[in-house]
Design a protein around this motif. Structure first.
Motif, mmCIF file in Angstrom:
data_model
loop_
_atom_site.group_PDB
_atom_site.id
_atom_site.type_symbol
_atom_site.label_atom_id
_atom_site.label_comp_id
_atom_site.label_asym_id
_atom_site.label_seq_id
_atom_site.Cartn_x
_atom_site.Cartn_y
_atom_site.Cartn_z
ATOM 1 N N ASP A 201 0.821 -1.211 0.000
ATOM 2 C CA ASP A 201 0.000 0.000 0.000
ATOM 3 C C ASP A 201 0.853 1.258 0.000
ATOM 4 O O ASP A 201 0.460 2.294 -0.538
ATOM 5 C CB ASP A 201 -0.925 0.021 1.222
ATOM 6 N N TYR A 202 2.058 1.163 0.593
ATOM 7 C CA TYR A 202 2.917 2.342 0.695
ATOM 8 C C TYR A 202 3.481 2.769 -0.658
ATOM 9 O O TYR A 202 3.950 3.896 -0.804
ATOM 10 C CB TYR A 202 4.088 2.070 1.649
ATOM 11 N N ALA A 203 3.479 1.864 -1.628
ATOM 12 C CA ALA A 203 4.103 2.158 -2.929
ATOM 13 C C ALA A 203 3.086 2.439 -4.024
ATOM 14 O O ALA A 203 3.475 2.742 -5.156
ATOM 15 C CB ALA A 203 4.987 0.978 -3.352
ATOM 16 N N GLU A 204 1.818 2.360 -3.704
ATOM 17 C CA GLU A 204 0.771 2.445 -4.717
ATOM 18 C C GLU A 204 0.812 3.745 -5.520
ATOM 19 O O GLU A 204 0.434 3.775 -6.690
ATOM 20 C CB GLU A 204 -0.600 2.297 -4.046
ATOM 21 N N ASP A 205 1.286 4.831 -4.930
ATOM 22 C CA ASP A 205 1.281 6.126 -5.612
ATOM 23 C C ASP A 205 2.416 6.272 -6.624
ATOM 24 O O ASP A 205 2.398 7.220 -7.422
ATOM 25 C CB ASP A 205 1.384 7.274 -4.591
ATOM 26 N N ASN A 206 3.393 5.366 -6.600
ATOM 27 C CA ASN A 206 4.525 5.481 -7.509
ATOM 28 C C ASN A 206 4.191 4.811 -8.844
ATOM 29 O O ASN A 206 3.946 3.601 -8.905
ATOM 30 C CB ASN A 206 5.773 4.843 -6.892
ATOM 31 N N GLU A 207 4.213 5.594 -9.922
ATOM 32 C CA GLU A 207 3.814 5.092 -11.233
ATOM 33 C C GLU A 207 4.738 3.986 -11.735
ATOM 34 O O GLU A 207 4.300 2.995 -12.333
ATOM 35 C CB GLU A 207 3.790 6.277 -12.206
ATOM 36 N N LEU A 208 6.032 4.111 -11.474
ATOM 37 C CA LEU A 208 6.975 3.091 -11.912
ATOM 38 C C LEU A 208 6.783 1.791 -11.152
ATOM 39 O O LEU A 208 6.906 0.694 -11.722
ATOM 40 C CB LEU A 208 8.410 3.597 -11.739
ATOM 41 N N TRP A 209 6.469 1.890 -9.874
ATOM 42 C CA TRP A 209 6.226 0.676 -9.100
ATOM 43 C C TRP A 209 5.001 -0.054 -9.631
ATOM 44 O O TRP A 209 5.000 -1.277 -9.751
ATOM 45 C CB TRP A 209 6.040 1.023 -7.623
ATOM 46 N N ARG A 210 3.952 0.693 -9.978
ATOM 47 C CA ARG A 210 2.758 0.046 -10.538
ATOM 48 C C ARG A 210 3.081 -0.613 -11.879
ATOM 49 O O ARG A 210 2.579 -1.700 -12.191
ATOM 50 C CB ARG A 210 1.626 1.069 -10.713
ATOM 51 N N ALA A 211 3.924 0.035 -12.687
ATOM 52 C CA ALA A 211 4.335 -0.570 -13.962
ATOM 53 C C ALA A 211 5.109 -1.860 -13.722
ATOM 54 O O ALA A 211 4.951 -2.841 -14.453
ATOM 55 C CB ALA A 211 5.179 0.428 -14.758
ATOM 56 N N MET A 212 5.961 -1.878 -12.693
ATOM 57 C CA MET A 212 6.716 -3.086 -12.366
ATOM 58 C C MET A 212 5.792 -4.207 -11.934
ATOM 59 O O MET A 212 5.945 -5.368 -12.357
ATOM 60 C CB MET A 212 7.722 -2.784 -11.256
ATOM 61 N N VAL A 213 4.801 -3.883 -11.084
ATOM 62 C CA VAL A 213 3.842 -4.900 -10.637
ATOM 63 C C VAL A 213 3.081 -5.466 -11.833
ATOM 64 O O VAL A 213 2.887 -6.688 -11.953
ATOM 65 C CB VAL A 213 2.873 -4.294 -9.607
ATOM 66 N N ALA A 214 2.646 -4.583 -12.735
ATOM 67 C CA ALA A 214 1.946 -5.034 -13.932
ATOM 68 C C ALA A 214 2.836 -5.955 -14.766
ATOM 69 O O ALA A 214 2.390 -7.020 -15.236
ATOM 70 C CB ALA A 214 1.514 -3.820 -14.758
ATOM 71 N N HIS A 215 4.085 -5.560 -14.936
ATOM 72 C CA HIS A 215 5.051 -6.326 -15.739
ATOM 73 C C HIS A 215 5.278 -7.717 -15.151
ATOM 74 O O HIS A 215 5.151 -8.729 -15.850
ATOM 75 C CB HIS A 215 6.361 -5.541 -15.808
ATOM 76 N N GLU A 216 5.602 -7.789 -13.872
ATOM 77 C CA GLU A 216 5.983 -9.074 -13.303
ATOM 78 C C GLU A 216 4.797 -10.016 -13.159
ATOM 79 O O GLU A 216 4.916 -11.225 -13.413
ATOM 80 C CB GLU A 216 6.684 -8.885 -11.956
ATOM 81 N N HIS A 217 3.619 -9.497 -12.799
ATOM 82 C CA HIS A 217 2.451 -10.372 -12.677
ATOM 83 C C HIS A 217 2.083 -10.985 -14.025
ATOM 84 O O HIS A 217 1.835 -12.188 -14.132
ATOM 85 C CB HIS A 217 1.256 -9.589 -12.121
ATOM 86 N N ALA A 218 2.035 -10.138 -15.051
ATOM 87 C CA ALA A 218 1.639 -10.635 -16.369
ATOM 88 C C ALA A 218 2.677 -11.597 -16.939
ATOM 89 O O ALA A 218 2.324 -12.651 -17.490
ATOM 90 C CB ALA A 218 1.427 -9.461 -17.322
ATOM 91 N N MET A 219 3.956 -11.268 -16.806
ATOM 92 C CA MET A 219 4.997 -12.091 -17.423
ATOM 93 C C MET A 219 5.055 -13.492 -16.825
ATOM 94 O O MET A 219 5.182 -14.489 -17.557
ATOM 95 C CB MET A 219 6.358 -11.404 -17.286
ATOM 96 N N VAL A 220 4.962 -13.600 -15.508
ATOM 97 C CA VAL A 220 5.016 -14.927 -14.887
ATOM 98 C C VAL A 220 3.782 -15.743 -15.250
ATOM 99 O O VAL A 220 3.878 -16.939 -15.566
ATOM 100 C CB VAL A 220 5.169 -14.798 -13.362
ATOM 101 N N ALA A 221 2.610 -15.119 -15.211
ATOM 102 C CA ALA A 221 1.385 -15.838 -15.565
ATOM 103 C C ALA A 221 1.436 -16.305 -17.015
ATOM 104 O O ALA A 221 1.090 -17.458 -17.330
ATOM 105 C CB ALA A 221 0.166 -14.940 -15.330
ATOM 106 N N LEU A 222 1.860 -15.433 -17.920
ATOM 107 C CA LEU A 222 1.926 -15.793 -19.337
ATOM 108 C C LEU A 222 2.966 -16.875 -19.600
ATOM 109 O O LEU A 222 2.758 -17.754 -20.444
ATOM 110 C CB LEU A 222 2.246 -14.547 -20.164
ATOM 111 N N ALA A 223 4.085 -16.833 -18.886
ATOM 112 C CA ALA A 223 5.118 -17.858 -19.057
ATOM 113 C C ALA A 223 4.582 -19.231 -18.670
ATOM 114 O O ALA A 223 4.815 -20.230 -19.372
ATOM 115 C CB ALA A 223 6.344 -17.517 -18.223
ATOM 116 N N ASP A 224 3.847 -19.300 -17.562
ATOM 117 C CA ASP A 224 3.263 -20.577 -17.145
ATOM 118 C C ASP A 224 2.252 -21.080 -18.170
ATOM 119 O O ASP A 224 2.208 -22.275 -18.497
ATOM 120 C CB ASP A 224 2.592 -20.434 -15.778
#
Length: 469
Positions: A201-224
């Motif tokens: 919750d502490y990082a939610e306001d950072n745009e780059l952090w949200r981009a990283m979360v989007a990147h890593e969640h999608a990439m791992v799911a798609l790889a599987d």
């Protein structure tokens, strides 16, 4: 069919073994081995949870060192598995894949040398440049696969969509990497990542952090998903109404899940309103397809693969989906499962452990599926039984470790954050022995593949020697 030459199959397996082995050798029980690798016994910013996982230190400078190591090592593992999937896919899908495999090999090796060198030995620009160049070459290899793949059914279209969406994730990853050229953006991003290790919750306001979360969640799911679809190609499906419906569920579910995951970047956590139902549709479709594989009249290694994707799918339900639902429902309010709420400071260490374990399960699932699919498509002379035994051990160890690691992550009482709040009985008695079984299975499978690929190479050389005479 443009199947890979033996050297690529062997190269892919050989690359994965030292890359994963590197992570094992650098784990807490093997600290004394580090000097033999040319490293200090205590790495910069190392801070361990007893004899379990390395955790982020509170100091900003140390935390930046730690996070850099984690990011580079995970990308190295990802690159090795991507190359392996390209090699396996080129054996199962028609087309000319030689240049694709060569690019994949070059990209994976460059990423490994540059990434591990930069993360563990020297933060020098040439090593980091080699790491970035390796990822770019691997991206080019994936782009060629996506362009050249000629879908023949719904599942082929799903695989192509998966590859395309992974390329989108690669572009987002490139944007994140380029942000480090802006000192102010870099500083805010690192601080957000540090804060998120304790409470996202502490990082939610950072745009780059949200981009990283989007990147890593999608990439791992798609790889599987991609590994699952490639593995299905090595088997026979019982086609019918339910199989076609499940295929469309996979296609729609993976696209919606990935797009919604990427949407976390601009809109934040509200995107989970789409991610959760979409991923559920995807998982139900995957589960149906896993049980639609035919095993009658097939070879033992193919039956092992069919059983493996079924057991693996059920293990993900038990070790990722159900615990994830419990955690998600308990984040901000107590439930019958978790009390106090999971975002309460009393659960700081448990949440950190859960986040780490969650990703390890998904990465291990990707690797085990590729291993079983590789064994199912291997040509054997004498080592079939050894390979199958290795596959069984790897599958059993993965399943046991995936399920029992939740006891380590969530089965302890809440206590404040500190380096070692628990004595990790779950790790010592359940998780680590299971991982040892999995490692033994991978080792046996590797020996079998090395022998068979060496034999294949010798058979290929024999006619040439005869011609020379």
């Amino acid at each position: 069919m443009g199947g890979p030459v033996p050297s690529h199959r062997l190269a892919a397996f050989t690359l994965i073994v030292p890359v994963v082995g590197w992570g094992i050798l650098l784990s807490p029980p093997f600290e004394s081995i580090r000097p033999l690798l040319g490293l200090p016994e205590h790495l910069p910013a190392s801070r361990f949870n007893g004899h379990a996982a390395e955790i982020v230190p509170p100091d900003r400078g140390d935390a930046e060192w730690f996070l850099a190591r984690v990011a580079h090592y995970y990308h190295v593992v990802f690159a090795a598995l991507l190359y392996s999937m390209i090699v396996l896919g080129s054996r199962l899908y028609p087309g000319e894949w030689r240049d694709t495999r060569l690019l994949g090999l070059a990209g994976a090796v460059m990423t490994a040398v540059g990434g591990l060198g930069y993360a563990y030995y020297s933060r020098s620009p040439p090593l980091h440049g080699l790491f970035i160049a390796g990822l770019a070459v691997l991206f080019a290899s994936g782009l060629l696969v996506a362009v050249r793949l000629r879908p023949r059914d719904v599942l082929d279209h799903a695989l192509r969509a998966t590859l395309t969406l992974m390329l989108v994730g690669g572009v987002i990853g490139g944007y994140l990497g380029s942000s480090f050229m802006d000192e102010e953006a870099h500083k805010g991003f690192v601080e957000a990542k540090i804060a998120a290790r304790f409470n996202p919750d502490y990082a939610e306001d950072n745009e780059l952090w949200r981009a990283m979360v989007a990147h890593e969640h999608a990439m791992v799911a798609l790889a599987d998903v991609a590994a699952f679809l490639v593995a299905l190609r090595a088997l026979h499906l019982r086609w019918g109404r339910s199989t076609r419906l499940a295929s469309y569920m996979v296609l729609v579910g993976l696209v919606a899940t990935a797009v919604a995951s990427y949407a976390v970047w601009p809109v934040g956590g509200i995107a989970h309103l789409v991610i959760t139902p979409a991923s559920l549709i995807l998982l139900i479709g995957v589960t149906i397809l896993a049980f639609k594989t035919t095993t009658t009249g097939t070879q033992p290694q193919e039956r092992l693969l069919a059983l493996g994707i079924r057991v693996g799918t059920l293990a993900l339900w038990a070790s990722v989906v159900v615990p994830g639902a419990i955690v998600a429902s308990s984040l901000r309010k107590p439930t019958v499962f978790i009390n106090p709420a999971f975002r309460d400071p009393a659960w700081d260490w448990a949440e950190l452990a859960y986040n780490i374990g969650h990703w390890h399960i998904l990465l291990a699932a990707w690797g085990i599926v590729l291993l079983l699919a590789a064994l199912a498509t291997q040509e054997y002379t004498r080592t079939r039984r050894v390979a199958i035994l290795g596959g069984w051990l790897a599958l059993a160890g993965f399943t046991a470790a995936s399920v029992t690691v939740n006891l380590y992550m969530l089965g302890n009482p809440p206590e404040p954050y500190q380096p070692n709040p628990y004595d990790n009985i779950w790790l010592r008695l359940l998780v680590e022995p299971s991982l040892a079984v999995m490692a033994a299975g991978v080792a046996l499978a590797y020996l079998a593949v090395v022998y068979e690929e060496a034999q294949a190479s010798l058979r290929g050389l024999a006619p040439r020697a005869f011609e020379k005479k």
